[in-house]
Design an enzyme around this catalytic site. Structure first.
Site, mmCIF file in Angstrom:
data_model
loop_
_atom_site.group_PDB
_atom_site.id
_atom_site.type_symbol
_atom_site.label_atom_id
_atom_site.label_comp_id
_atom_site.label_asym_id
_atom_site.label_seq_id
_atom_site.Cartn_x
_atom_site.Cartn_y
_atom_site.Cartn_z
ATOM 1 N N SER A 237 -29.280 38.061 -14.020
ATOM 2 C CA SER A 237 -30.117 37.085 -13.307
ATOM 3 C C SER A 237 -29.860 37.060 -11.810
ATOM 4 C CB SER A 237 -29.946 35.684 -13.894
ATOM 5 O OG SER A 237 -28.694 35.125 -13.574
ATOM 6 N N THR B 220 -26.421 37.181 -19.582
ATOM 7 C CA THR B 220 -25.200 37.307 -20.366
ATOM 8 C C THR B 220 -25.475 37.267 -21.861
ATOM 9 O OG1 THR B 220 -23.843 36.312 -18.621
ATOM 10 C CG2 THR B 220 -22.957 36.239 -20.844
ATOM 11 N N THR C 295 -27.483 32.807 -16.571
ATOM 12 C CA THR C 295 -27.207 31.456 -16.084
ATOM 13 C C THR C 295 -27.166 31.346 -14.565
ATOM 14 O OG1 THR C 295 -24.814 31.832 -16.247
ATOM 15 C CG2 THR C 295 -25.915 30.854 -18.159
ATOM 16 N N ASP C 296 -26.827 32.432 -13.866
ATOM 17 C CA ASP C 296 -26.573 32.321 -12.427
ATOM 18 C C ASP C 296 -27.779 31.831 -11.644
ATOM 19 O OD1 ASP C 296 -24.000 33.083 -12.836
ATOM 20 O OD2 ASP C 296 -24.210 35.112 -12.045
#
Length: 325
Positions: free
Chosen positions: A53, A12, A84-85
């Site tokens: 990710s 992101t 972040t995932d």
């Protein structure tokens, strides 16, 4: 002069809006334009890959680990921008692959793209660079003014800027008006051993009441070499009517390594307390203690690719199964 390598992988933080939604687009050098940096710090940008990710898998962990290993040769620290995932999985995997490194490896990202109104990207990236400049060895996630050990970082929020929690271990450090402060850095034991190999044939099973034993037949037929089970409470599972124990015994006879965790977010699994747990112990499974799911899955994938698999699974390598502190 501090020399910090900035390795970009997408996520992101690097995204731009397209007709199909947010897509990673910014290069490492472009991200630096938005981040203030001290005059005594040289940032060396490098693009490793540019991916959401959710698409980052074990093969990418190995590629990234090799990029980090190369970057550490001529830098004082490494910052990795990442979605972040799956950041928790990558941080844990790198913790094992780079075990014993004497320089900091800091992963960061954001909940909103760099340059977007109210974005957390600039702050997170600035904090990560400052953390790397401290020279504290180990692998960490830097997010929302927190520093979390790589094997303890779990994404617990989808929208909040405070997206990550440190599970079963206190924060490694914080960032406040006094700067970056490491209170509980990773303990480095033994020499640096770079081992980027990984075996992705690991299956994760979260039990629910009534889980059918034949799902474990699939694990055997699909040639999985490892199984992580999120069991109930302290590590229980059912063996009345739907006998999971017999199927687990079958998997062990086929050489499948089995790690048993608790579904509870905090504290540990202990298979020795209840009968439903001791049934598991008789099948020669390994208690995952207080491993997070991310740390367990990546450790099993990594250990299966090493010669001393069982020794590694039973050892605390970088704080992944510690409970104190």
């Amino acid at each position: 002069m501090k020399r910090i390598a900035l390795l970009a992988t997408g996520g992101t933080i690097a995204c731009r809006q397209t007709p199909d939604g947010l897509t990673p687009a910014l290069r490492a050098s472009q991200m630096l334009h938005s981040v203030p940096c001290r005059a005594d710090v040289e940032i060396v940008p490098r693009d490793v890959f540019s991916m959401d990710s959710s698409n980052i898998q074990p093969e990418e962990w190995s590629i990234l680990a090799q990029a980090v290993d190369a970057a550490m040769a001529d830098s004082d620290g490494v910052v990795i921008t990442h979605g972040t995932d799956t950041m928790g999985y990558t941080a844990a995997a790198l913790s094992y692959m780079l075990h014993g490194q004497t320089k900091p490896v800091i992963l960061t990202g954001s909940q909103l793209p760099l340059g977007a109104p109210l974005s957390d990207a600039e702050t997170n990236l600035s904090c990560a660079i400052e953390a790397a400049c401290k020279g504290v060895p180990g692998t960490y996630v830097c997010f929302a003014h927190k520093l979390i050990h790589g094997t303890r970082a779990v994404k617990t929020h989808t929208m909040s800027f405070d997206a990550f929690s440190s599970v079963n271990r206190s924060l490694a450090g914080i960032v406040d008006s006094e700067g970056v402060r490491f209170m509980r850095p990773q303990k480095i034991t033994g020499p640096y051993q770079f081992r980027p190999q990984v075996d992705s044939r690991v299956f994760l099973l979260k039990l629910v009441p009534g889980t059918q034993p034949d799902v474990l037949d699939y694990v055997a037929q699909a040639d999985y070499r490892g199984l992580v089970i999120e069991a109930f409470g302290l590590g229980g599972l059912h063996y009345i009517r739907r006998n999971l124990v017999e199927k687990l015994r079958m998997l062990r006879e086929k050489g499948v390594r089995i790690l048993v965790l608790t579904q509870c977010m905090y504290e540990k699994a202990d298979l020795s307390i209840y009968e439903v747990g001791t049934q598991l112990l008789r099948t020669d499974v390994i208690s995952g203690m207080d491993l997070t799911t991310e740390a367990a899955v990546t450790k099993l994938m990594w250990a299966l690719a090493q010669e001393n698999t069982d020794e590694l699974l039973l050892s605390d390598l970088c704080g992944e199964i510690r409970q104190e502190g």
